[in-house]
Design a protein around this motif. Sequence first.
Motif, PDB file in Angstrom:
ATOM      1  N   GLY A  64      -5.503  12.105 -10.594  1.00 26.74           N
ATOM      2  CA  GLY A  64      -6.586  11.701  -9.707  1.00 26.74           C
ATOM      3  C   GLY A  64      -6.272  10.494  -8.839  1.00 26.74           C
ATOM      4  O   GLY A  64      -5.411   9.686  -9.159  1.00 26.74           O
ATOM      5  N   THR A 113       2.685   1.580  -3.337  1.00 24.22           N
ATOM      6  CA  THR A 113       1.766   1.865  -4.446  1.00 24.22           C
ATOM      7  C   THR A 113       1.308   3.317  -4.396  1.00 24.22           C
ATOM      8  O   THR A 113       1.242   4.002  -5.419  1.00 24.22           O
ATOM      9  CB  THR A 113       0.548   0.919  -4.400  1.00 24.22           C
ATOM     10  N   ARG A 114       0.997   3.796  -3.189  1.00 26.36           N
ATOM     11  CA  ARG A 114       0.599   5.199  -3.070  1.00 26.36           C
ATOM     12  C   ARG A 114       1.693   6.127  -3.587  1.00 26.36           C
ATOM     13  O   ARG A 114       1.435   7.113  -4.268  1.00 26.36           O
ATOM     14  CB  ARG A 114       0.296   5.551  -1.606  1.00 26.36           C
ATOM     15  N   ARG A 161     -10.699   6.680 -11.872  1.00 29.17           N
ATOM     16  CA  ARG A 161      -9.642   7.679 -11.738  1.00 29.17           C
ATOM     17  C   ARG A 161      -9.942   8.749 -12.764  1.00 29.17           C
ATOM     18  O   ARG A 161      -9.968   8.488 -13.969  1.00 29.17           O
ATOM     19  CB  ARG A 161      -8.265   7.042 -11.993  1.00 29.17           C
ATOM     20  N   VAL A 193      -6.844   1.389  -2.484  1.00 32.12           N
ATOM     21  CA  VAL A 193      -5.994   1.947  -3.529  1.00 32.12           C
ATOM     22  C   VAL A 193      -6.231   1.193  -4.835  1.00 32.12           C
ATOM     23  O   VAL A 193      -6.732   1.742  -5.799  1.00 32.12           O
ATOM     24  CB  VAL A 193      -4.498   1.925  -3.150  1.00 32.12           C
ATOM     25  N   ASP A 194      -5.904  -0.096  -4.850  1.00 32.93           N
ATOM     26  CA  ASP A 194      -6.023  -0.826  -6.113  1.00 32.93           C
ATOM     27  C   ASP A 194      -7.378  -1.505  -6.285  1.00 32.93           C
ATOM     28  O   ASP A 194      -7.879  -1.634  -7.393  1.00 32.93           O
ATOM     29  CB  ASP A 194      -4.915  -1.868  -6.227  1.00 32.93           C
ATOM     30  N   ARG A 216      -7.493   6.868  -7.140  1.00 30.75           N
ATOM     31  CA  ARG A 216      -8.350   5.755  -7.547  1.00 30.75           C
ATOM     32  C   ARG A 216      -9.490   5.709  -6.538  1.00 30.75           C
ATOM     33  O   ARG A 216      -9.275   5.366  -5.386  1.00 30.75           O
ATOM     34  CB  ARG A 216      -7.560   4.447  -7.541  1.00 30.75           C
ATOM     35  N   GLU A 239      -4.973  11.947 -14.845  1.00 26.71           N
ATOM     36  CA  GLU A 239      -3.640  11.465 -14.489  1.00 26.71           C
ATOM     37  C   GLU A 239      -3.294  11.740 -13.015  1.00 26.71           C
ATOM     38  O   GLU A 239      -2.668  10.928 -12.354  1.00 26.71           O
ATOM     39  CB  GLU A 239      -2.606  12.109 -15.432  1.00 26.71           C
ATOM     40  N   MET A 280       0.805   5.978  -7.600  1.00 22.86           N
ATOM     41  CA  MET A 280      -0.095   7.125  -7.466  1.00 22.86           C
ATOM     42  C   MET A 280       0.659   8.438  -7.254  1.00 22.86           C
ATOM     43  O   MET A 280       0.071   9.490  -7.161  1.00 22.86           O
ATOM     44  CB  MET A 280      -1.085   6.890  -6.321  1.00 22.86           C
ATOM     45  N   MET A 297      -4.407  -6.021  -3.424  1.00 26.70           N
ATOM     46  CA  MET A 297      -2.975  -5.785  -3.372  1.00 26.70           C
ATOM     47  C   MET A 297      -2.500  -4.953  -2.195  1.00 26.70           C
ATOM     48  O   MET A 297      -1.376  -5.114  -1.741  1.00 26.70           O
ATOM     49  CB  MET A 297      -2.554  -5.039  -4.624  1.00 26.70           C
ATOM     50  N   CYS A 298      -3.324  -4.010  -1.741  1.00 28.01           N
ATOM     51  CA  CYS A 298      -2.764  -3.044  -0.801  1.00 28.01           C
ATOM     52  C   CYS A 298      -3.168  -3.307   0.644  1.00 28.01           C
ATOM     53  O   CYS A 298      -2.409  -3.033   1.557  1.00 28.01           O
ATOM     54  CB  CYS A 298      -3.111  -1.621  -1.214  1.00 28.01           C
ATOM     55  N   GLY A 299      -4.362  -3.829   0.863  1.00 29.68           N
ATOM     56  CA  GLY A 299      -4.763  -4.102   2.245  1.00 29.68           C
ATOM     57  C   GLY A 299      -5.229  -2.870   3.009  1.00 29.68           C
ATOM     58  O   GLY A 299      -5.448  -2.934   4.213  1.00 29.68           O
ATOM     59  N   ALA A 300      -5.401  -1.742   2.324  1.00 27.02           N
ATOM     60  CA  ALA A 300      -5.889  -0.539   2.998  1.00 27.02           C
ATOM     61  C   ALA A 300      -7.308  -0.763   3.528  1.00 27.02           C
ATOM     62  O   ALA A 300      -7.729  -0.151   4.496  1.00 27.02           O
ATOM     63  CB  ALA A 300      -5.882   0.653   2.035  1.00 27.02           C
ATOM     64  N   GLU A 320       0.834  -1.204   0.000  1.00 30.30           N
ATOM     65  CA  GLU A 320       0.000   0.000   0.000  1.00 30.30           C
ATOM     66  C   GLU A 320       0.870   1.256   0.000  1.00 30.30           C
ATOM     67  O   GLU A 320       0.668   2.171  -0.795  1.00 30.30           O
ATOM     68  CB  GLU A 320      -0.934   0.036   1.219  1.00 30.30           C
TER      69      GLU A 320
END
Lengths: 462, 294
Positions: free
Chosen positions: B42, A261-262, B37, B224-225, B44, B40, A266, B229-232, A258
């Motif tokens: 922005g 990726t951020r 999104r 995020v994704d 997700r 560019e 991003m 993948m990210c676990g947020a 995370e």
Amino acid sequence: MANKIPRVPVREQDPLKRASNFEEVCYGYDEQEARLEATRCLDCKKPRCVEHCPVSVHIPDFIREVAAGRFAEAASVIAADSLLPSICGRVCPQETQCEGACILGVKGEPVAIGKLERFVGDWQLKQGGEKPTIAPSNGQRVAVIGSGPAGLACAADLARMGYGVKIFEALHKPGGVLVYGIPEFRLPKERVVAPEIEKVKALGVEIETDTIAGRTLTIDSLLDEEGFGAVFIASGAGLPQFMGIPGENLNGVVSANEFLTRVNLMRAFDETYDTPVFVGRRTVVVGGGNVAMDAVRTARRLGAEATIVYRRSEAELPARVEEVHHAREEGIQFRMLTNPVEVLGDEKGWVRGVRCVAMELGEPDASGRRSPVPLVGSEFEIPCEQVIMALGTSPNPLIASTTEGLETGRKGCIAADEWGQTSREGVFAGGDAVTGAATVILAMGAGRKAAQAIDRYLSAKR
Amino acid sequence: MYKILLKRQLTPDIVLMHVEAPRVARSAQPGQFVIVRVDEQGERVPLTIADYDAQEGWVAIVIQTVGVSTRKLCDREAGDEIADFVGPLGRPSDFVSEPLESLRKQRFLFVAGGVGTAPVYPQVKWLYERGVAADVIVGAKNAATLILVDEMRAVAGRLFLATDDGSAGYKGLVTGLLQELVEQKGQHYDRVIAIGPMIMMKFVAAATRTYGIPTVVSLNSLMVDGTGMCGACRVTVGGRTRFTCVDGPEFDGHEVDFDEAMRRQGMYRTLEERARKIEEERAAGHRCRIGLDR
């Protein structure tokens, strides 16, 4: 006769300066430096470096060309075995592969094979625009899932053989881990990754972004409805692992995936982009691999006092030696033989620290590394506002769970033989999706082998 | 790029859009979401699917302005394009894979709050098209902020409105109306599906627990994704950590740790507020001279 000079040092950005920017750390060799370093190669009869390269790049051959200043020839020697020299030169763990086997390394410093490979790759990117040779279309189409190193390599080889290739990428940008995972300061996106992807597109490969196999479409819909003769699954190992300790869902605990990726995909470090990233005043990164080093150095660049916590000792750190060295230069703290047992929170549910236990090394485990054992009564706290978990990743189950008859093995990895053949006819797989998180070069190698296997499969059908 | 085919302002800060996305429209099912999104720069942004048409190849989304990216998105007009539109993500609602005979015997109550009305609509519509008439409560602050009422009326069994100020329908919270239906009016429901603000879902789930009605909620965690993948989007359900994006977004409302979910949802609130304030001030021509906007 080899030149008995010390290894030519490579120029790097000043550690104090680079600890607060995202520019590339290593500047690489210029022509003179590269040619001089190349003269150190003994040109061994039985080159151990080649044996220890996962894709058997003809290392002494390309180095001989570099020494002679014939860089285009050097590039074509590498191209016979590797598609992404400017990337692999930067991210391969050379010390356990080619350079680790170099005979010069026994008494002194091995030839800087990685830096020379990078030089050749970068030189070639700078020349740009030479027309690729493509076989005439054979009318058959192949779908590739994922645009990371395995997918790009497979797609490029198949396109050269005359197949119509389309890559499906889940994210909005192609490149996979090269884009979302590895930071800018280690692998520049615009200067290195983007041109490598453009090279693949120049071969006629189409890339459709924003398309998730297993959701937007399925492997079966590609084969049955969209007219693809074969599919290569190169979806990587994207699922983050957590420790399963108390406090892991507190605000301020994130996976390295995370966090990276951020920042990488991003571009949260750039104020013109909307995506935010939280960074602690003090950040603890748990883990000792390349991803842990990437996360800790990224946190440092975003202003954190950043610490690595790793349960084994320095000798077992799985990260590239160069990354550990760079991290130390940038002021990263290392707390070895330390393992978190609980993340501590404040009254609002935000991280205020990690409770850790000291470890000692016991008997070697299945991986051959000595396994760490907690020391009773050694608990202590490290105060911090952020904890980043960099404990490894496993493959995403989305594809396996939506493709009937596709077998998986350990940790949800797709089962495939050495040629990438899965349990389903016409379906091949390779890279991290099969092996679990590994290296760029292994993924690239797997992609190229699968391309050969797909060619055998499809040409038999013509 | 994905073209906006239609735009409708539902309230001053809520917009409905039909976006051309044939692949997503073909695969979409009730309960799923997309990630959008805008450009560019922005973010997700995860948005639940509000409607879809596989033949015409569009997917409807309903967006409420909360941050910089959603504001930019709401400012786009029909005919404009947005950079990315990915999906469908998450697991479809459980009932989609249940036998129709069994669904037809059950009484459904949907409880929709605010912008949460949007993801409820395709679920009620899906059931309606298969001969299941579901009751629906739609709640909002006042009559002016109720959304999709006519659309919902066309597919719901009975539609109940609730507003905080009583300007439309029942005066009070959706939980009050739910209580009235079940306790005073003796309505029996086999399952409740509640989608809206976390706090609303928390209290609906608390009420249905006492009534013993199985309840599904749809979480709008940070992501995020959106592919695992990210676990947020980690959330604790029944004592286990789950990922909203791949294990959800719908979960058993009686098992979700709402307090943790709400706390985690607020993770970026301060940073988002800040970004929005800075942007507002810049738009108003203010230039910070002491560097606070950096």
